[in-house]
Design an enzyme around this catalytic site. Structure first.
Site, short mmCIF file in Angstrom:
data_model
loop_
_atom_site.label_atom_id
_atom_site.label_comp_id
_atom_site.label_asym_id
_atom_site.label_seq_id
_atom_site.Cartn_x
_atom_site.Cartn_y
_atom_site.Cartn_z
N ASP A 270 -2.44 -6.63 15.34
CA ASP A 270 -1.86 -5.28 15.39
C ASP A 270 -1.91 -4.70 16.80
OD1 ASP A 270 -0.82 -4.63 12.92
OD2 ASP A 270 -2.72 -3.96 12.10
N ARG B 208 0.83 -1.19 0.00
CA ARG B 208 0.00 0.00 0.00
C ARG B 208 0.87 1.25 0.00
NH1 ARG B 208 -3.57 -1.49 5.18
NH2 ARG B 208 -1.54 -2.42 5.72
N LYS C 20 1.68 2.01 7.39
CA LYS C 20 2.04 1.24 8.58
C LYS C 20 2.94 2.03 9.51
CE LYS C 20 0.86 -2.19 9.52
NZ LYS C 20 -0.37 -2.50 10.30
N HIS D 225 -0.62 1.73 16.31
CA HIS D 225 -0.83 0.54 17.16
C HIS D 225 0.26 0.44 18.22
CE1 HIS D 225 -3.92 -0.77 14.36
NE2 HIS D 225 -3.07 -0.67 13.36
N GLU E 188 -5.86 4.88 13.79
CA GLU E 188 -6.77 3.95 14.46
C GLU E 188 -7.47 4.52 15.68
OE1 GLU E 188 -2.73 3.09 16.37
OE2 GLU E 188 -3.47 3.56 14.37
N LEU F 255 -11.69 -5.59 19.43
CA LEU F 255 -10.97 -4.31 19.45
C LEU F 255 -11.38 -3.49 20.65
CD1 LEU F 255 -9.18 -2.11 18.07
CD2 LEU F 255 -11.28 -1.27 17.00
N TYR G 192 -1.00 4.66 10.66
CA TYR G 192 -1.35 3.69 11.69
C TYR G 192 -0.16 3.52 12.62
CZ TYR G 192 -5.50 2.15 9.09
OH TYR G 192 -6.71 2.09 8.45
#
Length: 363
Positions: A262, A15, A75, A96, A118, A232, A94
């Site tokens: 993640d 991506r 990421k 995490h 997120e 989640l 993101y």
């Protein structure tokens, strides 16, 4: 503002943080965009497509990090990336952080302002920048589980006849849809009775729902061919719902797909894997724990992600830190600022002092 987009370097991550269409939007807002050469190759967008959209092509990631006021990624930054971040720079990606103390230390040391996709919220209590990738990961979870079930891959050698989904959120909904479409007997387990009612109405009897108890977890996991972990808690480490002891009651060659990896994973025996080596076996049960599942379908994922992140990204580029002050939903995405943790779930998970975002932005 100069907005930079480096090429993703995580294993089999295809991506890209900015598509050419997104670049056009940033340029239209008066910003300069710097894109690392080859950044869009995974989605079929070459350097000329980015030039046509108004971007300048950088020869190296180091150029992007050094020259940009804001970094847009997909990421979390890898070790050789977070050392290139600096105070006064905005990182939009993101993160995490809750299960990742080393990355957290790196970001704190850099002084960067890190906004995590997120944990950005919306008026409906949702996570709009996480949702599109959750949809993709939910759908892929059944494909991955079915592949892992094949005898040649170490599985039971059956089609997915019984599927258990732990969590009835976005991931769980899309996993259940895919599994039901394959003709599987599907059960969703969740702790929210209102959500279970919604799912009952939505599936009109095609999927079973159960309230989450130890008994329900054991019964459904022990009978399943595939168990999808789709739990989640925003920003926090995922709860460990399936213990190692429970594996002994599961079918040999059955599959656990941990979409929550993640955030540390919701199976006690989970550890992150890659697309290059996606599975491993514990006590006869196959584990699929790829931490960037949507990276396997980058064209779909990158465009869906950009559609979701573009609005807030433009806010950050247009207004800088004032965007975080003005928009409390975007401010909820602020995880790290000038060496301080500004997200409660991350602070509690890793033992840091929480500094309220409003306070640190006003300083």
């Amino acid at each position: 503002m100069r907005v930079g987009c480096p090429k993703e370097i995580k294993n089999h991550e295809y991506r890209v943080g900015l598509t050419p269409g997104s670049v056009r939007e940033y340029v239209a807002h008066g910003h300069e965009v710097l894109v690392e050469t080859g950044a869009g190759a995974g989605i079929g967008a070459d350097d000329n497509a980015y030039r046509a959209a108004g971007a300048t092509i950088a020869k190296t990631a180091a150029d992007v990090f050094a020259k940009s006021d804001m970094i847009v990624k997909v990421k979390e930054p890898q070790p050789n990336e977070w050392v290139q971040l600096r105070e006064g720079q905005i990182l939009y990606t993101y993160l995490h952080l809750a299960p990742d103390p080393e990355q957290t230390k790196g970001l704190l040391a850099s002084g960067v302002t890190a906004v995590a996709y997120e944990t950005v919220t919306d008026d409906r209590g949702g996570l709009p920048l996480l949702a599109p990738m959750s949809e993709v990961a939910g759908r892929l979870s059944i494909q991955a589980g079915a592949t892992a079930l094949q005898k040649a891959n170490g599985g039971r050698g059956v089609l997915p006849g019984k599927v258990t989904v732990l969590g009835g959120g976005v991931v769980g909904l899309h996993a259940a849809r895919m599994a039901a479409g394959l003709g599987a007997d599907v059960t969703i387990i969740d702790r929210s009775i209102p959500r279970l009612r919604q799912l009952d109405d939505l599936f009109a009897g095609r999927v079973h729902t159960r309230y989450s108890t130890v008994e329900a977890l054991e019964e459904e996991c022990f009978s399943a061919d595939i168990v999808v972990g789709a739990v989640l808690i925003p920003g926090a480490a995922a709860p460990k719902l399936v213990t190692r002891e429970m594996l002994s009651g599961m079918k040999k060659g059955s599959v656990l797909v941990d979409v929550a990896i993640d955030q540390g994973g919701c199976f006690e025996t989970s550890h992150a894997t890659t697309h290059a080596d996606p599975t491993y076996e514990v006590d006869g049960v196959i584990h699929y724990c790829v931490a960037n599942m949507p990276g396997a379908v980058p064209v779909t994922s990158a465009h869906a992600l950009n559609n979701a992140t573009l609005h807030h990204g433009l806010q950050l580029a247009d207004k800088g830190l004032k965007a975080l002050v003005d928009d409390h939903h975007l401010r909820n995405g602020l995880n790290v600022h000038k060496g301080k943790i500004t997200n409660r779930a991350v602070a509690e998970a890793l033992g840091y002092e929480l500094v309220e975002p409003k306070a640190v932005l006003a300083a």
